[in-house]
Design an enzyme around this catalytic site. Structure first.
Site, mmCIF file in Angstrom:
data_model
loop_
_atom_site.group_PDB
_atom_site.id
_atom_site.type_symbol
_atom_site.label_atom_id
_atom_site.label_comp_id
_atom_site.label_asym_id
_atom_site.label_seq_id
_atom_site.Cartn_x
_atom_site.Cartn_y
_atom_site.Cartn_z
ATOM 1 N N HIS A 1 -79.023 38.756 90.106
ATOM 2 C CA HIS A 1 -79.689 38.680 88.805
ATOM 3 C C HIS A 1 -80.898 39.605 88.825
ATOM 4 C CE1 HIS A 1 -81.977 36.872 85.464
ATOM 5 N NE2 HIS A 1 -80.846 36.300 85.081
ATOM 6 N N LEU B 1 -87.340 29.542 95.452
ATOM 7 C CA LEU B 1 -88.535 30.382 95.330
ATOM 8 C C LEU B 1 -88.824 30.644 93.856
ATOM 9 C CD1 LEU B 1 -90.649 32.100 96.907
ATOM 10 C CD2 LEU B 1 -89.082 34.025 96.641
#
Length: 347
Positions: A230, A126
């Site tokens: 992240h 994505l």
């Protein structure tokens, strides 16, 4: 208009540009033309293959700006992971040791190298170009995959999972890798990341330890990032959680990022989607009502298209679309579409 469609080899240049923008840590989007051509070839073949259950197919799609005809985003489903090549994860488990002489019981957290997701469908890859990161577009790019699962259930399994990019510092260094994987591989994180994205997971099987890793023996800075996404992945993780995905103790073997999972039938967008027949066009004035947005797919595996556009429902089985939408999805009166009401989930 923005549409989502299967990727093709002519997208290679745009995909290489997107790969360079992604940087390290996203192994499914290597900045390598050979790896991309192999992925695109497999994806094109997957869309053309008759449905026979998940057997390691790749359904890689791009977000195209029809004005520029450029691919400006990516999204994908990987059906039957681990069936052709091993799919590795660390599973966090608890070991209990007891001593009657010392009258003590100790619980220790360990990580075991496992292949538990074999046969599952992975959603990933994505990415959206920065200039297109406008309200709703990223969500559409993420959630469109659930329409694909609903459109073609015979192509996918009963479990869907997603690997989230693990935490890195501002310099791109991974504490998890530095204190674990790096000790066994003897190379920098970005090099291991690149090798695995281009060459596959054989290096994991070759070099990673097969015995339990005692988490308490790792330095604090490595322990603290186990299961931590992240910063750039946190919004995507929140979207997954809204769909019903949960973290059940699986983390990535390279960077320690969390893997989340959900039974396919429990995905909220999939459950809410419906099929209707195209029954004429709607006026542009009505179409401009942004509170009336729908995610719409043409349900046609041979010319698959999806878009995020306004529509009018005559009833639960009949839908009116703008002529622009009908043209973009390559539809005609009487064709079936799948739709779901699009309400932007604030994250």
């Amino acid at each position: 208009m923005l549409i989502i469609r299967p990727a093709r080899q002519s997208d290679l240049g745009d995909l290489m540009d997107l790969s360079h923008a992604v940087g390290t840590g996203m192994t499914s989007m290597p900045a390598n033309e050979g790896a991309w051509l192999e992925k695109l070839t497999r994806s094109e073949a997957s869309f053309k293959t008759p449905a026979m259950g998940p057997q390691g197919e790749i359904y890689f799609m791009v977000l195209e700006d029809t004005k520029t005809q450029k691919a400006v985003g990516t999204t994908a489903l990987y059906a039957g992971v681990g069936l052709k090549h091993p799919f590795y994860s660390y599973k966090i488990s608890t070991l209990v040791n007891a001593s009657s002489e010392l009258e003590t019981t100790r619980k220790m957290k360990v990580m075991l190298l496992v292949n538990d997701y074999t046969g599952a469908t992975e959603i990933g890859s994505l990415y959206l170009s920065k200039e297109y990161r406008q309200p709703g577009i990223g969500q559409f790019l993420s959630r469109c995959r659930y329409l694909t699962l609903a459109d073609f259930p015979d192509r996918f399994g009963d479990m869907v999972m997603a690997e989230m990019r693990g935490w890195q510092d501002k310099d791109g260094s991974s504490p998890f890798w530095n204190h674990l994987g790096g000790k066994f591989f003897g190379i920098a994180f970005e090099n291991a990341d690149k090798i695995s994205s281009v060459k596959g997971t054989q290096i994991i099987s070759d070099l990673m330890p097969k015995y339990p890793i005692y988490i308490d023996l790792l330095p604090d800075e490595a322990q603290e990032v186990i299961g931590k996404p992240h910063e750039s992945s946190s919004p995507a993780l929140r979207l997954l959680e809204k769909e019903g995905f949960n973290f059940n103790g699986y983390v990535d073997v390279f960077d320690g990022g969390p893997s989340v999972e959900v039974p396919t039938r429990n995905i909220k967008t999939l459950q809410s989607s419906r099929v209707a027949t195209v029954n004429g066009t709607t006026e542009q004035a009505a179409a401009e009502d942004q509170s009336n947005l729908y995610m719409i797919s043409n349900t046609n595996i041979d010319a698959y298209r999806m878009c995020l556009q306004p529509a009018e429902l005559d009833d639960t089985q009949s839908i009116k679309l703008t002529q622009e939408t009908i043209d973009a999805l390559r539809l005609k009166a009487g064709d079936e579409v799948r739709y779901v009401k699009f309400r932007e989930n604030k994250s």
